[in-house]
Scaffold this motif. Structure first.
Motif, PDB file in Angstrom:
ATOM      1  N   LEU A 322       0.561  -1.286   0.054  1.00 36.97           N
ATOM      2  CA  LEU A 322       0.154   0.275   0.127  1.00 36.97           C
ATOM      3  C   LEU A 322       0.451   1.159  -0.368  1.00 36.97           C
ATOM      4  N   GLY A 323       2.105   1.541   0.148  1.00 35.13           N
ATOM      5  CA  GLY A 323       2.822   2.680   0.883  1.00 35.13           C
ATOM      6  C   GLY A 323       3.478   2.754  -0.645  1.00 35.13           C
ATOM      7  N   MET A 324       3.673   1.868  -1.685  1.00 34.70           N
ATOM      8  CA  MET A 324       4.107   2.000  -2.680  1.00 34.70           C
ATOM      9  C   MET A 324       3.154   2.276  -3.540  1.00 34.70           C
ATOM     10  N   VAL A 325       1.368   1.836  -3.525  1.00 27.49           N
ATOM     11  CA  VAL A 325       0.833   2.518  -4.431  1.00 27.49           C
ATOM     12  C   VAL A 325       0.633   3.194  -3.868  1.00 27.49           C
ATOM     13  N   SER A 326       0.585   3.900  -3.032  1.00 32.80           N
ATOM     14  CA  SER A 326       0.064   5.034  -2.641  1.00 32.80           C
ATOM     15  C   SER A 326       1.628   6.184  -2.700  1.00 32.80           C
ATOM     16  N   VAL A 327       2.234   6.215  -3.147  1.00 31.89           N
ATOM     17  CA  VAL A 327       3.499   6.961  -3.720  1.00 31.89           C
ATOM     18  C   VAL A 327       3.503   7.395  -5.283  1.00 31.89           C
ATOM     19  N   VAL A 328       2.553   6.452  -5.678  1.00 31.25           N
ATOM     20  CA  VAL A 328       2.223   5.790  -6.986  1.00 31.25           C
ATOM     21  C   VAL A 328       1.652   6.750  -7.046  1.00 31.25           C
ATOM     22  N   TYR A 329       0.164   7.072  -6.692  1.00 29.51           N
ATOM     23  CA  TYR A 329      -1.447   7.855  -6.485  1.00 29.51           C
ATOM     24  C   TYR A 329      -0.952   8.692  -6.334  1.00 29.51           C
ATOM     25  N   TYR A 330      -0.542   9.166  -5.529  1.00 30.56           N
ATOM     26  CA  TYR A 330      -0.365  10.250  -4.756  1.00 30.56           C
ATOM     27  C   TYR A 330       0.590  11.429  -5.954  1.00 30.56           C
ATOM     28  N   LEU A 331       2.180  10.494  -6.441  1.00 34.21           N
ATOM     29  CA  LEU A 331       1.977  11.706  -7.682  1.00 34.21           C
ATOM     30  C   LEU A 331       1.096  11.979  -8.937  1.00 34.21           C
ATOM     31  N   VAL A 332       0.241  11.112  -9.399  1.00 39.02           N
ATOM     32  CA  VAL A 332      -0.685  11.429 -10.167  1.00 39.02           C
ATOM     33  C   VAL A 332      -1.312  12.132  -9.999  1.00 39.02           C
ATOM     34  N   ALA A 333      -2.465  12.177  -8.772  1.00 35.62           N
ATOM     35  CA  ALA A 333      -2.976  13.098  -8.186  1.00 35.62           C
ATOM     36  C   ALA A 333      -2.972  14.447  -8.194  1.00 35.62           C
ATOM     37  N   TYR A 334      -1.507  14.621  -7.622  1.00 30.92           N
ATOM     38  CA  TYR A 334      -0.237  16.141  -7.480  1.00 30.92           C
ATOM     39  C   TYR A 334       0.007  16.435  -9.154  1.00 30.92           C
ATOM     40  N   LEU A 335       0.688  15.740  -9.885  1.00 25.89           N
ATOM     41  CA  LEU A 335       0.649  15.702 -11.043  1.00 25.89           C
ATOM     42  C   LEU A 335      -0.856  16.877 -11.739  1.00 25.89           C
ATOM     43  N   MET A 336      -1.840  16.284 -12.137  1.00 24.41           N
ATOM     44  CA  MET A 336      -3.011  16.628 -12.130  1.00 24.41           C
ATOM     45  C   MET A 336      -3.459  18.150 -11.592  1.00 24.41           C
ATOM     46  N   THR A 337      -3.221  17.955 -10.184  1.00 27.21           N
ATOM     47  CA  THR A 337      -3.206  19.027  -9.867  1.00 27.21           C
ATOM     48  C   THR A 337      -3.268  20.093  -9.368  1.00 27.21           C
ATOM     49  N   SER A 467     -10.407   3.155  -8.309  1.00 29.89           N
ATOM     50  CA  SER A 467     -10.267   2.016  -8.593  1.00 29.89           C
ATOM     51  C   SER A 467      -9.425   1.496  -9.173  1.00 29.89           C
ATOM     52  N   PRO A 468      -9.887   1.956 -10.751  1.00 29.92           N
ATOM     53  CA  PRO A 468      -9.149   1.587 -12.004  1.00 29.92           C
ATOM     54  C   PRO A 468      -6.996   2.629 -11.612  1.00 29.92           C
ATOM     55  N   TRP A 469      -7.576   3.225 -11.263  1.00 30.93           N
ATOM     56  CA  TRP A 469      -5.731   3.710 -11.028  1.00 30.93           C
ATOM     57  C   TRP A 469      -5.167   2.986  -9.719  1.00 30.93           C
ATOM     58  N   PHE A 470      -6.375   3.027  -8.991  1.00 23.83           N
ATOM     59  CA  PHE A 470      -5.380   2.123  -7.338  1.00 23.83           C
ATOM     60  C   PHE A 470      -4.866   0.474  -8.420  1.00 23.83           C
ATOM     61  N   ASN A 471      -5.974   0.154  -9.254  1.00 28.83           N
ATOM     62  CA  ASN A 471      -5.015  -1.221  -9.449  1.00 28.83           C
ATOM     63  C   ASN A 471      -4.025  -1.064 -10.004  1.00 28.83           C
ATOM     64  N   TRP A 472      -4.242   0.130 -11.635  1.00 25.70           N
ATOM     65  CA  TRP A 472      -3.147   0.089 -12.418  1.00 25.70           C
ATOM     66  C   TRP A 472      -1.415   0.473 -10.945  1.00 25.70           C
ATOM     67  N   ALA A 473      -1.198   1.525 -10.137  1.00 24.63           N
ATOM     68  CA  ALA A 473      -0.436   1.883  -8.818  1.00 24.63           C
ATOM     69  C   ALA A 473      -0.425   0.827  -8.616  1.00 24.63           C
ATOM     70  N   SER A 474      -0.810  -1.010  -8.266  1.00 23.14           N
ATOM     71  CA  SER A 474      -0.728  -1.614  -7.402  1.00 23.14           C
ATOM     72  C   SER A 474       0.019  -1.650  -8.137  1.00 23.14           C
ATOM     73  N   VAL A 475      -0.108  -2.740  -9.794  1.00 20.32           N
ATOM     74  CA  VAL A 475       0.694  -3.300 -10.436  1.00 20.32           C
ATOM     75  C   VAL A 475       1.970  -2.626 -10.583  1.00 20.32           C
ATOM     76  N   ALA A 476       1.919  -1.094 -10.676  1.00 19.98           N
ATOM     77  CA  ALA A 476       3.228  -0.944 -10.785  1.00 19.98           C
ATOM     78  C   ALA A 476       3.661  -1.012  -9.741  1.00 19.98           C
ATOM     79  N   ALA A 477       3.653  -0.781  -8.390  1.00 19.70           N
ATOM     80  CA  ALA A 477       4.412  -0.518  -7.209  1.00 19.70           C
ATOM     81  C   ALA A 477       4.646  -2.289  -7.070  1.00 19.70           C
ATOM     82  N   ARG A 478       4.223  -3.363  -7.511  1.00 21.18           N
ATOM     83  CA  ARG A 478       4.796  -4.675  -7.408  1.00 21.18           C
ATOM     84  C   ARG A 478       5.599  -4.820  -8.315  1.00 21.18           C
ATOM     85  N   SER A 479       5.762  -4.655  -9.321  1.00 23.55           N
ATOM     86  CA  SER A 479       7.152  -4.473 -10.522  1.00 23.55           C
ATOM     87  C   SER A 479       8.240  -3.843 -10.007  1.00 23.55           C
ATOM     88  N   MET A 480       8.306  -3.732  -8.790  1.00 19.68           N
ATOM     89  CA  MET A 480       9.416  -2.906  -7.798  1.00 19.68           C
ATOM     90  C   MET A 480      10.069  -4.048  -7.070  1.00 19.68           C
TER      91      MET A 480
END
Lengths: 482, 100
Positions: A322-337, A467-480
């Motif tokens: 969840l930590g890794m997912v949250s970093v990716v998710y936060y970066l996406v949200a932050y970039l948009m905002t 949820s779709p973005w969360f799933n995408w971020a999870s896949v990205a996080a697992r690849s680490m």
């Protein structure tokens, strides 16, 4: 090493971007002067086309090392590629409002060069690649920050950025040289073996890690290496400041998590303590100093420093998924905002001729649409539901609680409250205050409306349908971790 | 052969001199020279270890670093020229329009 076509997939977007840059360079020479404003459309549409073109070439679950270990192709890098391309496309659209920026082919070429560097940063698998990509990002950005050569503020911003950037990258390089010296290889995946097998003593590994951390802290503007950010954001052309504060920062975090989790997992406890302390200092200082700002670009600069602090909470909890997912998710949200926030400041600052807070008095009467977009962006920055910033903050704090860093989550929440205060103060100026220019509408260009529309829609969509973005971020996080 | 420790010690000294130069000198060009010194201290580590490992990686890295440093200085000098045109001065304490 023989060449085969599949080797080009991990560098495909970079090659396409380079081609786009060359096309723009030619158009810059060939197009008559009055048609130069179409260059921005060519750049933005070109980048969206590249995003679509790499859609079929998704990475496998297992990461893939190509080009002699230089390039690591996995979901994490793929996600960041999309993020950088999107950020660069929006920046190109925003820059079109500034004729001295948007009608110059060199501006887009530098933007593209920097984006290519960011993509290599996100997929670097070797110290050589890492250093070169970081410099490929930085050097064009130095020029972009000082792009208005006749403006004292802009050249000063470029100069300060260059000075601090060159110094911290020298520190980073010294860290790299020690890593190479004690492990005997420049391959990130081999260095970790050297550390695990005890070829590198832990104090030495810790020293080189701290040197590398200094270099990367500068890129993501973490206290105490943040002091360049307000000056540079204020002096640089506003679209460039937006790009600096989002895409460049995201690239810095991409490298930070790569290095920490690939090279230094064995020092996890040590760097978690260091980063937790930096995170608290960054959030608190960013938010407190932002309270006193009267220039909107400086306010956004301190707010972006504070956001780096929140993201560090996610990095500290990064060993949990969840930590890794949250970093990716936060970066996406932050970039948009943040791109939306800087976009509004860029368009309105051009009309008002000032970035002072007083210029924003009564904006809602002059342009209700712009004021509404600003409300969405600032509420998302503050972390209010139903916008992207809220969900991202929830994930970050949940991840911190999940790994037992409850105090860090508490500090984060307290800081969000301080943040809410100054974001809402700006909105108070926009909605409740009056100015004598109330009856003058704000003219907005088509490219700006498109960019802002996409960003605002993105903020709402990422906040509501997570949820779709969360799933995408999870896949990205697992690849680490594979 | 000179022991590797001598090289690392020398590079640490050079790095410190460079860092102190960046922090204490006020002339923009001397500050850039100090940054170069820091980069070269890292280069020294690379070359020394590349020689002791008998591997080419470190040597190649140094070439890249030199190329990047040249590019960085080109941009830096361009900015210094732009600043000098309006201020007629390159003292970094006087480059202070932006603050708040």
């Amino acid at each position: 090493m023989s060449l085969n076509p599949s080797m080009f997939i991990p560098v495909l977007p970079q090659i396409l971007l380079l081609a786009l840059g060359i096309v723009i360079l030619f158009l810059d020479v060939l197009l008559p002067r009055e048609q130069h404003r179409y260059l921005g459309w060519v750049a933005a549409v070109g980048m969206v086309v590249i995003m679509l073109a790499i859609l079929p070439f998704m990475p496998q679950e297992q990461f893939q090392l190509t080009w002699g270990g230089m390039v690591r192709f996995d979901w994490m890098s793929y996600t960041f590629w999309m993020l950088f391309l999107f950020g660069a496309a929006v920046t190109a659209l925003l820059a079109m409002d500034y004729p001295e920026l948007g009608e110059r082919g060199s501006f887009y070429l530098l933007l593209i060069a920097s984006t290519i560097g960011m993509m290599f940063m996100a997929s670097a698998g070797d110290l050589v690649m890492l250093y070169l990509s970081i410099e490929t990002v930085s050097i064009p950005l130095y020029i972009l920050a000082g792009f208005f050569v006749r403006s004292d503020e802009s050249t000063e911003a470029g100069f300060k950025y260059l000075l601090f950037g060159a110094m911290t990258s020298a520190i980073l390089l010294y860290g790299f040289s020690l890593l190479y010296g004690f492990s005997g290889t420049t391959d990130l995946h081999q260095i970790v073996l050297g550390i695990v097998q005890g070829k590198v003593s832990l104090p030495l590994a810790f020293t080189s890690m701290m040197l590398v951390l200094v270099g990367l802290s500068f890129k993501v503007s973490v206290v105490p290496f943040h002091f360049w950010a307000p000056d540079v954001y204020q002096g640089a052309p506003t679209p460039v400041a937006g790009f600096l504060s989002t895409a460049s920062k995201a690239a810095g975090f991409a490298v930070l998590i790569r290095i920490l989790f690939i090279v230094f997992p064995i020092l996890g406890n040590q760097w978690a303590i260091v980063l937790a302390a930096l995170s608290v200092a960054t959030m608190t200082l960013g938010n407190l100093v932002a309270l006193a700002q009267r220039n909107i670009k400086r306010l956004l600069a301190y707010s972006s420093i504070a956001h780096a602090g929140y993201i560090l909470i996610g990095v500290v909890s990064g060993f949990s998924e969840l930590g890794m997912v949250s970093v990716v998710y936060y970066l996406v949200a932050y970039l948009m905002t943040n791109l939306a926030a800087f976009g509004i400041v860029s368009a309105f600052g051009r009309v008002a001729g000032s970035d002072d807070m007083t210029a924003y008095y009564g904006l809602s009467r002059r342009s209700p649409g712009l004021a509404l977009a600003m409300l969405v962006a600032f509420l998302s920055l503050a972390g209010m539901p139903p916008f992207a910033g809220f969900v991202a903050k929830v994930f970050i704090f949940a991840a911190a609680v999940g790994v037992g860093q409850i105090w860090l989550a508490v500090v984060g929440v307290l800081n969000s409250i301080i943040g809410l205060y100054y974001y809402l103060t700006v909105m108070k100026y926009v909605y409740l205050y009056r100015s004598e220019n109330d009856d003058q509408p704000v003219p907005l260009s088509g490219s700006f409306k498109l960019a802002l529309g996409v960003l605002v829609a993105g903020i709402v969509v990422i906040g509501v349908l997570f949820s779709p973005w969360f799933n995408w971020a999870s896949v990205a996080a697992r690849s680490m971790f594979f | 052969m000179v022991p590797i420790q001598y090289y690392t010690a020398l590079s640490a000294i050079l790095f410190t001199i460079g860092a102190l130069g960046v922090l204490t000198r006020r002339n923009a060009i001397i500050v850039f020279m100090s940054v170069e010194l820091m980069l070269n201290s890292a280069n020294l580590v690379f070359v020394a270890f590349a020689r002791s490992f008998q591997s080419i990686n470190g040597q190649v890295f140094v070439f890249f670093v030199m190329a990047v440093a040249a590019a960085e200085v080109a941009v830096g000098l361009a900015l210094i020229v732009a600043i000098f045109r309006s201020k007629h001065n390159i003292n970094i304490d006087q480059i202070n329009n932006l603050r708040g």
